[in-house]
Design an enzyme around this catalytic site. Structure first.
Site, PDB file in Angstrom:
ATOM      1  N   ASN A  21      -2.119 -10.994   3.189  1.00  0.00           N
ATOM      2  CA  ASN A  21      -1.708 -11.421   1.569  1.00  0.00           C
ATOM      3  C   ASN A  21      -0.864 -12.780   1.673  1.00  0.00           C
ATOM      4  O   ASN A  21      -1.211 -13.692   2.208  1.00  0.00           O
ATOM      5  CB  ASN A  21      -1.378 -10.109   0.978  1.00  0.00           C
ATOM      6  CG  ASN A  21      -0.288  -9.262   1.655  1.00  0.00           C
ATOM      7  OD1 ASN A  21      -0.371  -8.638   2.597  1.00  0.00           O
ATOM      8  ND2 ASN A  21       1.008  -9.181   0.915  1.00  0.00           N
ATOM      9  N   ASP A  22       0.211 -12.585   0.788  1.00  0.00           N
ATOM     10  CA  ASP A  22       0.938 -13.742   0.613  1.00  0.00           C
ATOM     11  C   ASP A  22       0.892 -14.803   1.563  1.00  0.00           C
ATOM     12  O   ASP A  22       1.518 -14.402   2.702  1.00  0.00           O
ATOM     13  CB  ASP A  22       2.360 -13.172   0.204  1.00  0.00           C
ATOM     14  CG  ASP A  22       2.423 -12.151  -0.754  1.00  0.00           C
ATOM     15  OD1 ASP A  22       1.568 -11.765  -1.193  1.00  0.00           O
ATOM     16  OD2 ASP A  22       3.858 -11.681  -1.006  1.00  0.00           O
ATOM     17  N   TRP A  46      -3.732  -3.318   4.443  1.00  0.00           N
ATOM     18  CA  TRP A  46      -2.321  -3.673   4.577  1.00  0.00           C
ATOM     19  C   TRP A  46      -1.571  -2.719   5.141  1.00  0.00           C
ATOM     20  O   TRP A  46      -1.888  -1.431   5.203  1.00  0.00           O
ATOM     21  CB  TRP A  46      -2.120  -3.450   2.959  1.00  0.00           C
ATOM     22  CG  TRP A  46      -0.585  -4.190   2.630  1.00  0.00           C
ATOM     23  CD1 TRP A  46       0.065  -5.291   2.489  1.00  0.00           C
ATOM     24  CD2 TRP A  46       0.597  -3.194   2.899  1.00  0.00           C
ATOM     25  NE1 TRP A  46       1.358  -5.328   2.276  1.00  0.00           N
ATOM     26  CE2 TRP A  46       1.626  -4.088   2.885  1.00  0.00           C
ATOM     27  CE3 TRP A  46       0.910  -1.951   3.164  1.00  0.00           C
ATOM     28  CZ2 TRP A  46       3.004  -3.903   2.696  1.00  0.00           C
ATOM     29  CZ3 TRP A  46       2.268  -1.591   3.327  1.00  0.00           C
ATOM     30  CH2 TRP A  46       3.445  -2.312   2.931  1.00  0.00           C
ATOM     31  N   ARG A 149      13.344  -8.358  -3.362  1.00  0.00           N
ATOM     32  CA  ARG A 149      12.630  -8.970  -2.279  1.00  0.00           C
ATOM     33  C   ARG A 149      11.989 -10.510  -2.472  1.00  0.00           C
ATOM     34  O   ARG A 149      12.308 -10.926  -3.436  1.00  0.00           O
ATOM     35  CB  ARG A 149      11.592  -8.142  -1.918  1.00  0.00           C
ATOM     36  CG  ARG A 149      10.531  -7.949  -2.866  1.00  0.00           C
ATOM     37  CD  ARG A 149       9.153  -7.066  -2.572  1.00  0.00           C
ATOM     38  NE  ARG A 149       8.490  -6.686  -3.681  1.00  0.00           N
ATOM     39  CZ  ARG A 149       8.526  -5.439  -4.497  1.00  0.00           C
ATOM     40  NH1 ARG A 149       9.567  -4.734  -4.216  1.00  0.00           N
ATOM     41  NH2 ARG A 149       7.810  -5.252  -5.515  1.00  0.00           N
ATOM     42  N   ASP A 150      11.594 -10.987  -1.507  1.00  0.00           N
ATOM     43  CA  ASP A 150      10.703 -12.386  -1.563  1.00  0.00           C
ATOM     44  C   ASP A 150      11.612 -13.544  -1.726  1.00  0.00           C
ATOM     45  O   ASP A 150      11.396 -14.371  -2.711  1.00  0.00           O
ATOM     46  CB  ASP A 150       9.781 -12.195  -2.607  1.00  0.00           C
ATOM     47  CG  ASP A 150       8.765 -11.201  -2.322  1.00  0.00           C
ATOM     48  OD1 ASP A 150       8.523 -10.437  -1.325  1.00  0.00           O
ATOM     49  OD2 ASP A 150       8.036 -10.801  -3.568  1.00  0.00           O
ATOM     50  N   GLU A 203       7.429 -10.718  -8.400  1.00  0.00           N
ATOM     51  CA  GLU A 203       7.665 -10.895  -6.973  1.00  0.00           C
ATOM     52  C   GLU A 203       7.523 -12.176  -6.832  1.00  0.00           C
ATOM     53  O   GLU A 203       7.116 -13.082  -7.815  1.00  0.00           O
ATOM     54  CB  GLU A 203       6.145 -10.179  -6.361  1.00  0.00           C
ATOM     55  CG  GLU A 203       6.623  -8.732  -6.601  1.00  0.00           C
ATOM     56  CD  GLU A 203       5.144  -8.083  -5.704  1.00  0.00           C
ATOM     57  OE1 GLU A 203       5.341  -6.879  -5.394  1.00  0.00           O
ATOM     58  OE2 GLU A 203       3.887  -8.316  -5.853  1.00  0.00           O
TER      59      GLU A 203
HETATM   60  C1  FRU Z   1       3.585  -9.773  -3.091  1.00  0.00           C
HETATM   61  C2  FRU Z   1       4.082  -8.687  -2.198  1.00  0.00           C
HETATM   62  C3  FRU Z   1       5.691  -8.902  -2.108  1.00  0.00           C
HETATM   63  C4  FRU Z   1       5.770  -8.230  -0.810  1.00  0.00           C
HETATM   64  C5  FRU Z   1       4.695  -8.379  -0.031  1.00  0.00           C
HETATM   65  C6  FRU Z   1       4.388  -7.254   0.873  1.00  0.00           C
HETATM   66  O1  FRU Z   1       2.124  -9.668  -2.908  1.00  0.00           O
HETATM   67  O2  FRU Z   1       4.037  -7.390  -2.926  1.00  0.00           O
HETATM   68  O3  FRU Z   1       6.295  -8.778  -3.090  1.00  0.00           O
HETATM   69  O4  FRU Z   1       7.107  -8.820  -0.213  1.00  0.00           O
HETATM   70  O5  FRU Z   1       3.683  -8.459  -1.099  1.00  0.00           O
HETATM   71  O6  FRU Z   1       3.134  -7.446   1.677  1.00  0.00           O
END
Ligand code: FRU
Length: 456
Positions: A21-22, A46, A149-150, A203
């Site tokens: 993902n990200d 995931w 987060r992030d 996010e």
């Molecule tokens: C965004 C997210 C972030 C988190 C990550 C977890 O897509 O939900 O906020 O850090 O993915 O995989």
């Protein structure tokens, strides 16, 4: 259908045989682009969230690297950023060494005393990104929150300046801004938000300065991903233009709360987009995850699942209404690449003019319909008959983007495996969509009243 190779893009990054993902830790260093990413090294769903790693010389050819920061039984390695610590402010390097420092979210789990908490941690590399070591005294920023987060870190004010972190308090719909001189001790500076769209969690924030094209003006852009509540449903990426003094972000006006925010993309599949750090020459390059949390876990490819968007060079352009908005130009391979199709069209957008662009398989069974409507001044993208669509109830969608008030639009259509990216009005309006046709969408047909648009 069975997942087929024609769905794997050739110029977009996919993990070899696992989930992603990200994008994380986007960094340009010593001539190499680094892409880290949320990755499950052990599966196509995931979980076991770690930072995968890939490198590139041109942003369209990626070399797989070993996992950079691996999950442990008590810590998932959530999203974050990376910087080149030129002056060794962290002290992680010995004399003469330049550390690369990753700032990520520790999502504590299992038997960890902080289980359930999200806090910010560091890892560093002393070999130009090949191997990574966790900082011994992690986490470096813990407010006791389960929704924190992030972190995106950047340098403000050059050598005489300081480090800035933007990080979300996700369920409070706000970005917290912290500053530091060494990446280890962080001081709270301000909050931004709630603002704009708050229909889901906030996010993956980013904050950077961009030039307004053709002027000497520079504005700051705050990017905030939102899930759900995106413009096409599910997850999406909003942004706000404003000012930043090193401590506080002030949006230009409250249009975002009255009329809604501006969106980086109006399709369903552009999320968690953030920018590379360390890029010379004032270029700003972003990359997003080309999927949507609504159905990201169900998309019909195997064993790999999910793809990044193309890298996009961004700046600000004033629309006819005077507002500066982000414009995006994709980074494409310099040479033709089998499997990648790029169409360039100029399409009228005046009242009464309708243009239909059909992208289809050779036998015509699967089709994506792109309609440019001059009356509404919109582009819609219909993927309801694009092939495999019923793996999730929200996937079969028709999505719309508005165009600036101009008599025609330059439309670039990029098709690469399961990703379709539309760049309209010279990148001022974009639509990114996943599609899963049974064969490649090699055919294009354009229909409209006279005069014909030009297809190059
Ligand atoms: C965004 C997210 C972030 C988190 C990550 C977890 O897509 O939900 O906020 O850090 O993915 O995989």
């Amino acid at each position: 259908y069975t997942a087929a190779d024609h769905l794997r893009p050739v110029a977009h990054f996919t993990a070899r045989d696992t989930w992603l993902n990200d994008p994380n830790g986007l960094l340009f260093h010593d001539g190499t682009w680094h892409l880290f990413f949320q990755n499950n090294p052990f599966g196509s769903g995931w979980g076991n969230i770690s930072w995968g790693h890939a490198t590139s010389q041109d942003l369209v050819t990626w070399d797989h690297q070993p996992v950079a920061i691996a999950a442990t039984p008590t810590e998932q390695v959530f999203s974050g950023s990376a910087v080149v610590d030129e002056a060794n402010t962290s002290g992680f390097g010995a004399a003469g060494q330049t550390p690369l420092v990753a700032i990520y979210t520790s999502a504590y789990t299992g038997e960890h005393p902080r289980a359930g908490i999200q806090a910010q941690s560091l890892a560093y590399s002393l070999d130009a990104g090949t191997t990574w070591e966790r900082y011994a005294h992690n986490p470096v920023l813990d407010i006791g929150s389960t929704e924190f987060r992030d972190p995106k870190v950047f340098r403000y004010g050059g050598e005489a300046g300081h480090w800035v972190m933007v990080v979300v308090e996700a369920t409070d719909h706000r970005v917290a801004i912290y500053t530091s001189s060494d990446l280890i001790d962080w001081t709270f500076a301000s909050h931004f938000g709630p603002w704009g769209a708050t229909g889901g969690v906030w996010e993956c924030p980013d904050l950077f300065e961009l030039p307004v094209r053709g002027t000497d003006v520079r504005r700051w852009v705050m990017v905030v991903s939102l899930n759900p509540g995106g413009p096409a449903g599910g997850s999406g990426t909003q942004y706000f233009v404003g000012d930043f003094d090193g401590y506080e972000f002030v949006p230009d006006d409250d249009k975002a709360t009255t009329d809604g925010p501006d969106w980086l993309d109006h399709g369903r599949d552009y999320y968690a987009a953030v920018s590379f750090s360390g890029v010379p020459g004032g270029r700003r390059v972003m990359l997003g995850w080309a999927s949507n949390w609504d159905y990201a876990g169900d998309t019909p490819t195997a064993p790999w699942r999910s793809t990044m968007s193309l890298a996009r060079e961004v700046d600000l352009v004033r629309w006819p209404d005077g507002r500066p908005r982000v414009a995006q130009r994709p980074v494409l391979p310099a040479d033709p690449r089998p499997g990648l199709v790029v169409h360039d069209l100029v399409v009228p957008t005046t009242p009464g003019r309708h243009t239909e662009i059909e992208l289809s398989t050779h036998d015509g069974d699967d089709v994506v319909r792109v309609t440019v409507d001059g009356d509404r001044r919109t582009i819609t993208c219909d993927r309801t008959a694009s092939g495999s669509v019923d793996f999730h109830e929200t996937f079969a969608s028709v999505d719309t983007v508005h165009l600036p008030d101009e008599p025609q639009t330059h439309l670039q259509i990029v098709l690469d495996g399961c990703v379709l990216e539309l760049y309209a009005a010279d990148g001022r309006a974009t639509v990114t969509q996943l599609v899963f046709p049974r064969a490649s969408l090699t055919e294009i047909a354009v229909r409209q009243a006279d005069p014909e648009p030009t297809v190059a």
